[in-house]
Motif scaffolding. Structure first.
Motif: not given
Length: 506
Positions: A41-66
């Motif tokens: 869970l700790l490993v996945a949480a850090v990887a999730t932060l990296g994916a979130y940063a990449a999505a924000r940089r690309a201008g993707r919005r956080l949707r309900p199903w996401t």
């Protein structure tokens, strides 16, 4: 089927994404070696932060199903943290990867959900290449800052090592605390830990790459099936409905008073009758889902009469299939009463229950529309795996068999010895010497895993250790005389051992 439109080329990986990937790799190398627990869970949480940063940089919005898929994936990783059993933990990790891939890709249609669930695998190679390109650009643009940063990091690590060693030597309590928090990495495990590091970095970069530039699987142009003539598709389904109705009528007659008569005419025992048709009914449920999918592809919907006929015929089939599901579950319940509950029996019963839920969702889609159906079915699968893991299957197996022992005096001690530490609280209720015999194998496994660190130890294992520390296992010299096999027909049917093929049944 034309090829899908490829994802737009993402911008180079940012410092935040590269840092999260590095952190994921380091945590993977340090924490994942001893086993699964809170560490994944700790490993996945850090990887999730990296994916979130990449999505924000690309201008993707956080949707309900996401949010649904991301929360579901992280929640599934709680299963290894709280349960010791390996089989539900494995299912949870696989389902978490699937949910995470859906969170990154999205998807509304059936093919979009299916391909989105496995789409993360396509970035295992492109993700690291994208990360290396981003790292090269960052180093080129910041050549004057890398030297000071590396020296600062080196000095910090040196200070931590020197003063940490001094404080550990000065105080035993601090040494124990530091030893519990800081993972120990033996030299001989170096290659294995390095491989875990590479896997962690590659996985984090793959997730971030998909988050920055997902493939839109919903844009795949899937040709609709050519509508058939009304009676060309309706007649076979009406005949199938009649067959289902006849079978269900027999099941209801057996359920409401004809059970003893059927057993007398067939010469079967209660357990044999229950076992005889369970797998066939499960297969019938699966085939029904396939029939419904093909009928929806070929059924005409040109006017209201066609649409009404489709809803009527398929709606009747769905309702009749629910009775088949109920019959299969009833047979499993009878079989468990006769022979006891096992991991396999519990698993297939849970799968049949989920298939019944899918039938209910399909029925609702015929009334309210089907646009929501693909994602809801996938979400129900994620929720089902999560509920299955958190319910502690091994504990349920142990508890059901302990209760059955109180009623019948029969228990398969040898089988229970192979359960995980999750079963200890239920087996602790047994009287001696049966209790010690049932817990002997589990206690031996816990002794072998005594050196596991906190992050690789589940809550179920910790609870089992506390129970066994308060009441140690003291088995008698011979436990063989206390074994009453769960699959042995000799104790129920008056016959010899079951044939080999029968023993493969649940």
């Amino acid at each position: 089927m034309p090829a899908s439109k490829g994802a737009a080329r993402p911008q180079p990986a940012t410092t935040a994404t590269l840092g999260a990937a590095l952190g994921t790799g380091v945590l993977s190398a340090l924490l994942l070696g001893p086993g699964l627990g809170t560490n994944i869970l700790l490993v996945a949480a850090v990887a999730t932060l990296g994916a979130y940063a990449a999505a924000r940089r690309a201008g993707r919005r956080l949707r309900p199903w996401t949010c649904v898929w991301a929360a579901g994936g992280l929640a599934l990783l709680l299963v290894p943290a709280v349960r010791d059993a390996g089989w539900p933990a494995f299912l949870a990790v696989v389902a978490a990867l699937t949910a995470g891939s859906l969170a990154l890709h999205g998807g509304r249609s059936w093919h979009g959900v299916f391909l989105g669930a496995v789409g993360l695998l396509g970035s295992i190679v492109t993700g690291p290449v994208w990360g290396i390109e981003g790292l090269r650009r960052r180093m080129t643009a910041s050549q004057g800052r890398w030297g000071p940063a590396a020296r600062s990091l080196g000095v910090a690590v040196l200070l931590l090592v020197v003063f940490g060693a001094l404080f550990s030597a000065a105080d035993a309590a601090f040494a124990d605390l530091l030893g519990g928090l800081v993972p120990e990495v033996p030299v001989e495990e170096g290659p294995w830990r390095f491989l875990l590091f590479l896997v962690g970095v590659a996985g984090a970069l793959a997730a971030a790459h998909v988050a920055a530039a997902p493939t839109h699987w919903d844009r795949l142009a899937v040709r609709r099936g050519r509508p058939r003539a009304r009676w060309e598709w309706a007649l076979p389904l009406i005949v199938l409905d009649l067959l289902f109705a006849a079978f269900n009528a027999v099941q209801l007659a057996v359920l409401f008073g004809g059970y003893d008569k059927v057993l007398a005419e067939t010469g079967l025992t209660h357990a044999q009758y229950a076992r005889q048709g369970f797998w066939q009914l499960v297969l019938a449920t699966l085939l029904t889902l396939g029939v419904i999918a093909l009928a929806l592809r070929w059924a005409p919907r040109a006017d209201d009469r066609d649409r009404l006929l489709v809803r009527s015929v398929l709606g009747a089939l769905c309702l009749l299939t629910l009775v088949v599901v109920a019959s299969a579950l009833r047979r499993m319940d009878l079989y468990v009463d006769a022979y006891g509950l096992t991991q396999l029996r519990l698993t297939v019963a849970a799968m049949e229950l989920w298939l019944g839920l899918v039938i209910v969702l399909i029925t609702a889609a015929g009334v309210y529309g089907a646009a929501w159906l693909p994602r809801t079915v996938a979400a129900s699968a994620v929720a089902g795996v999560l509920a299955f893991g958190l319910a502690s299957p091994d504990a349920l197996v142990a508890e059901r068999n302990a209760d059955r022992y109180q009623r019948t005096g029969k228990l398969d001690v040898e089988y229970l010895q192979g359960l995980s530490a999750d079963a200890v609280p239920a087996l602790d209720r047994l009287a001696e010497p049966l209790r010690s015999c049932a817990l002997e194998g589990i206690a031996e496994d816990l002794k072998e895993d005594a050196g596991k660190p906190w992050y690789a130890t589940s809550w179920g294992e910790s609870r089992a250790r506390e129970i066994l520390a308060q009441r140690p296992v003291q088995p008698p010299a011979n436990c063989a005389g206390l074994v009453y096999p769960l699959s042995g027909a000799a104790h129920f049917d008056g016959g010899g051992p079951r044939p080999v093929l029968d023993q493969l049944l649940p």
